[in-house]
Design a protein around this motif. Structure first.
Motif, mmCIF file in Angstrom:
data_model
loop_
_atom_site.group_PDB
_atom_site.id
_atom_site.type_symbol
_atom_site.label_atom_id
_atom_site.label_comp_id
_atom_site.label_asym_id
_atom_site.label_seq_id
_atom_site.Cartn_x
_atom_site.Cartn_y
_atom_site.Cartn_z
ATOM 1 N N ALA A 100 0.876 -1.229 0.445
ATOM 2 C CA ALA A 100 0.300 -0.016 0.237
ATOM 3 C C ALA A 100 0.667 1.203 0.050
ATOM 4 C CB ALA A 100 -1.131 0.033 1.599
ATOM 5 N N PHE A 101 1.568 1.121 0.772
ATOM 6 C CA PHE A 101 2.902 2.437 1.164
ATOM 7 C C PHE A 101 3.913 2.427 -0.490
ATOM 8 C CE2 PHE A 101 5.377 5.502 2.169
ATOM 9 C CZ PHE A 101 7.150 5.162 1.435
ATOM 10 N N PHE A 102 4.310 1.540 -1.187
ATOM 11 C CA PHE A 102 4.320 1.670 -2.433
ATOM 12 C C PHE A 102 3.928 2.511 -2.999
ATOM 13 C CE2 PHE A 102 8.967 1.268 -1.282
ATOM 14 C CZ PHE A 102 9.110 0.344 -0.619
ATOM 15 N N HIS A 103 1.880 1.742 -3.714
ATOM 16 C CA HIS A 103 1.453 2.063 -4.600
ATOM 17 C C HIS A 103 0.811 3.451 -3.770
ATOM 18 C CE1 HIS A 103 -2.747 1.486 -6.916
ATOM 19 N NE2 HIS A 103 -3.023 2.317 -6.040
ATOM 20 N N SER A 104 0.890 3.855 -3.686
ATOM 21 C CA SER A 104 0.695 5.430 -3.133
ATOM 22 C C SER A 104 1.982 6.266 -3.455
ATOM 23 C CB SER A 104 0.063 6.111 -1.746
ATOM 24 O OG SER A 104 -1.632 5.107 -2.001
ATOM 25 N N SER A 105 3.305 5.815 -2.821
ATOM 26 C CA SER A 105 4.165 6.583 -2.978
ATOM 27 C C SER A 105 5.567 6.807 -4.031
ATOM 28 C CB SER A 105 5.493 5.865 -1.287
ATOM 29 O OG SER A 105 5.305 5.244 -1.850
ATOM 30 N N LEU A 106 4.894 5.410 -5.084
ATOM 31 C CA LEU A 106 5.901 5.785 -6.197
ATOM 32 C C LEU A 106 4.889 6.644 -7.140
ATOM 33 C CD1 LEU A 106 6.616 1.848 -6.170
ATOM 34 C CD2 LEU A 106 8.362 4.187 -5.992
ATOM 35 N N ALA A 107 3.304 6.770 -6.946
ATOM 36 C CA ALA A 107 3.226 7.420 -7.948
ATOM 37 C C ALA A 107 1.783 8.507 -7.410
ATOM 38 C CB ALA A 107 2.064 6.772 -9.295
ATOM 39 N N PRO A 108 2.751 9.479 -6.906
ATOM 40 C CA PRO A 108 1.744 10.225 -5.529
ATOM 41 C C PRO A 108 1.084 11.111 -6.931
ATOM 42 C CG PRO A 108 4.202 11.309 -5.946
ATOM 43 C CD PRO A 108 4.142 9.991 -6.680
ATOM 44 N N THR A 109 -0.236 10.914 -6.146
ATOM 45 C CA THR A 109 -1.406 12.066 -7.780
ATOM 46 C C THR A 109 -1.086 12.912 -6.948
ATOM 47 O OG1 THR A 109 -2.545 12.132 -5.303
ATOM 48 C CG2 THR A 109 -2.658 10.035 -6.822
ATOM 49 N N PRO A 110 -2.047 14.058 -8.175
ATOM 50 C CA PRO A 110 -2.207 15.712 -7.808
ATOM 51 C C PRO A 110 -2.655 16.682 -7.056
ATOM 52 C CG PRO A 110 -3.337 14.579 -10.415
ATOM 53 C CD PRO A 110 -2.591 13.236 -9.259
ATOM 54 N N GLU A 111 -3.598 15.437 -5.763
ATOM 55 C CA GLU A 111 -4.111 15.312 -4.691
ATOM 56 C C GLU A 111 -2.933 15.839 -3.559
ATOM 57 O OE1 GLU A 111 -5.559 12.986 -6.697
ATOM 58 O OE2 GLU A 111 -7.692 13.538 -6.841
ATOM 59 N N LEU A 112 -2.133 15.136 -4.398
ATOM 60 C CA LEU A 112 -1.294 15.112 -3.087
ATOM 61 C C LEU A 112 0.118 16.335 -3.566
ATOM 62 C CD1 LEU A 112 -0.305 11.407 -2.436
ATOM 63 C CD2 LEU A 112 -1.859 13.145 -0.896
ATOM 64 N N PRO A 117 7.002 13.437 0.046
ATOM 65 C CA PRO A 117 6.493 13.426 1.126
ATOM 66 C C PRO A 117 5.389 14.197 0.148
ATOM 67 C CG PRO A 117 8.031 14.054 2.059
ATOM 68 C CD PRO A 117 8.573 13.395 1.094
ATOM 69 N N PRO A 118 3.602 14.212 0.620
ATOM 70 C CA PRO A 118 2.757 15.401 -0.821
ATOM 71 C C PRO A 118 2.631 16.377 0.503
ATOM 72 C CG PRO A 118 2.083 13.418 0.890
ATOM 73 C CD PRO A 118 3.163 12.928 1.408
ATOM 74 N N THR A 119 2.585 17.415 -0.286
ATOM 75 C CA THR A 119 2.783 18.660 -0.033
ATOM 76 C C THR A 119 2.042 19.198 1.416
ATOM 77 O OG1 THR A 119 2.622 19.095 -2.338
ATOM 78 C CG2 THR A 119 2.590 21.327 -0.679
ATOM 79 N N GLY A 120 2.521 20.268 2.525
ATOM 80 C CA GLY A 120 2.672 20.592 3.094
ATOM 81 C C GLY A 120 2.600 19.545 4.603
ATOM 82 N N ILE A 121 2.880 18.000 4.000
ATOM 83 C CA ILE A 121 3.906 17.040 5.235
ATOM 84 C C ILE A 121 5.093 17.007 5.522
ATOM 85 C CG2 ILE A 121 4.363 14.696 5.296
ATOM 86 C CD1 ILE A 121 1.213 15.115 5.414
ATOM 87 N N LYS A 122 5.040 17.345 7.024
ATOM 88 C CA LYS A 122 6.578 17.208 7.589
ATOM 89 C C LYS A 122 7.117 16.338 7.793
ATOM 90 C CE LYS A 122 9.346 19.787 10.570
ATOM 91 N NZ LYS A 122 9.517 19.435 11.405
ATOM 92 N N PRO A 123 7.721 15.319 7.152
ATOM 93 C CA PRO A 123 8.193 14.406 7.716
ATOM 94 C C PRO A 123 8.860 14.458 8.648
ATOM 95 C CG PRO A 123 9.343 14.764 5.528
ATOM 96 C CD PRO A 123 8.364 15.724 6.063
ATOM 97 N N LEU A 124 8.903 12.997 9.694
ATOM 98 C CA LEU A 124 10.064 13.584 10.473
ATOM 99 C C LEU A 124 11.424 12.513 10.545
ATOM 100 C CD1 LEU A 124 7.743 10.576 13.377
ATOM 101 C CD2 LEU A 124 8.005 13.029 13.427
ATOM 102 N N ASN A 125 12.364 13.121 11.559
ATOM 103 C CA ASN A 125 14.180 13.582 10.410
ATOM 104 C C ASN A 125 14.460 11.654 10.649
ATOM 105 O OD1 ASN A 125 16.383 13.392 10.095
ATOM 106 N ND2 ASN A 125 16.694 15.593 10.792
#
Lengths: 261, 71
Positions: A100-112, A117-125
């Motif tokens: 599921a993670f790779f499905h969403s992260s390898l081809a991020p949609t325009p909504e993201l 990481p998607p726009t606005g998400i500040k991932p953990l270091n």
């Protein structure tokens, strides 16, 4: 007096399998009641009965093996197969969430925002607490191996020390993850990033807690002289499970935390 | 020390089996009831919770499956 002409264990009739199935029914329908009808009575009933069944079923296995001597080498072989198959099934469980993670992260949609990481998400270091957590779990893998060697060599003091250290490291990991969850700038509701992150790391955390509990039971049994230097499969099963939890974390760290940041 | 080997004959003394519970006694009790009273209590509690809970669950699922009236 009739004796069996084989080395398998024909168990006494036991109510735990059917009660366990009922507990699973209560837990799953309890989840539905909690999600959709704002009632947690059934869920509480389910979790309590699940706990009671697990305690009594495993207590009975300890009685049958340590106190009644039914675990011949043949029986132990079957238990080994069983544990390996169970851990394999858990590996497939996590494979789904990695998919599921790779499905969403390898081809991020325009909504993201077309990025990961998607726009606005500040991932953990990944070089801060997650790296410490990696070191903690790797160290706990070393200490559990030390405990195993101590058991086979008959060194009681070292075995108790090493297993205690393993459990403490497990608790330290859980505490740090809980703090990270509390302090994270994003939540599970923050797009598919939040979903994949918290579901994958959340199930891993649950498995760390399960593994720590299994190891704690082994520590009590070790202190009470249940294990011999040749026969301690309960401990080996707990150690296998713990190594599995460690490996899953390494994959989580490399993919979700590091590559995904 | 509660137990020791006696002097000349080297017999184990002072290590009599506990009167309360003998796991290997052929008393016909299944393993989940072997210790008697505490086992029975836990068993009955578990049975009450699971069977009672299953009935409650079936009633709740029956009620949840009734169609809601359209607003």
């Amino acid at each position: 007096m009739a004796h069996q002409a084989h080395s398998y264990h024909m168990v006494d009739p036991s109510p735990w399998p059917i009660f366990g199935a009922a507990a699973a029914l209560l837990t799953t329908s309890g989840l539905i009641m909690w999600f959709h009808y704002n009632s947690s009575m059934l869920l509480t009933l389910g979790l309590i009965s699940m706990l009671l069944v697990m305690l009594q079923w495993w207590r009975d296995i300890v009685r049958e093996s340590t106190f009644q001597g039914h675990h011949t080498p043949t029986v132990q072989k079957g238990l080994r197969y069983g544990m390996i198959l169970f851990i394999t099934s858990e590996a497939f469980f996590f494979l789904g969430f990695f998919w599921a993670f790779f499905h969403s992260s390898l081809a991020p949609t325009p909504e993201l925002g077309g990025q990961w990481p998607p726009t606005g998400i500040k991932p953990l270091n990944p070089m801060e607490v997650p790296l410490l957590n990696t070191a903690i779990l790797l160290a706990s893998g070393v200490t559990v191996t030390w405990a195993h060697h101590s058991i086979t060599e008959g060194n009681r003091k070292h075995a108790i020390h090493a297993l205690t250290l393993t459990i403490l490291l497990g608790f330290y990991f859980t505490a740090l993850q809980a703090m990270e969850y509390h302090e994270a700038p994003f939540s599970i509701a923050d797009s598919v990033y939040g979903s994949t992150f918290f579901v994958a790391t959340g199930f891993h955390g649950l498995h760390v807690i399960i593994g720590s509990s299994f190891l704690t039971v082994c520590l009590f049994r070790l202190i009470k002289f249940h294990f011999t230097s040749d026969h301690h499969f309960g401990f080996e099963a707990a150690a296998w499970y713990w190594h599995f939890v460690d490996v899953i974390w390494l994959f989580l760290y490399m993919t979700i935390y590091w590559w995904g940041s | 020390m509660y137990y020791r080997f006696s002097a000349v004959t080297q017999r184990l003394v002072g290590a009599a089996a506990s009167a309360a519970y003998s796991p290997q006694k052929a008393d016909g009790l299944p393993v989940h009831l072997k210790r008697g009273v505490p086992d029975r209590l836990l068993y009955r509690t578990t049975m009450a919770l699971t069977i009672g809970g299953t009935i409650y669950c079936l009633v709740a699922l029956y009620m949840a499956s009734q169609p809601r009236n359209q607003k």
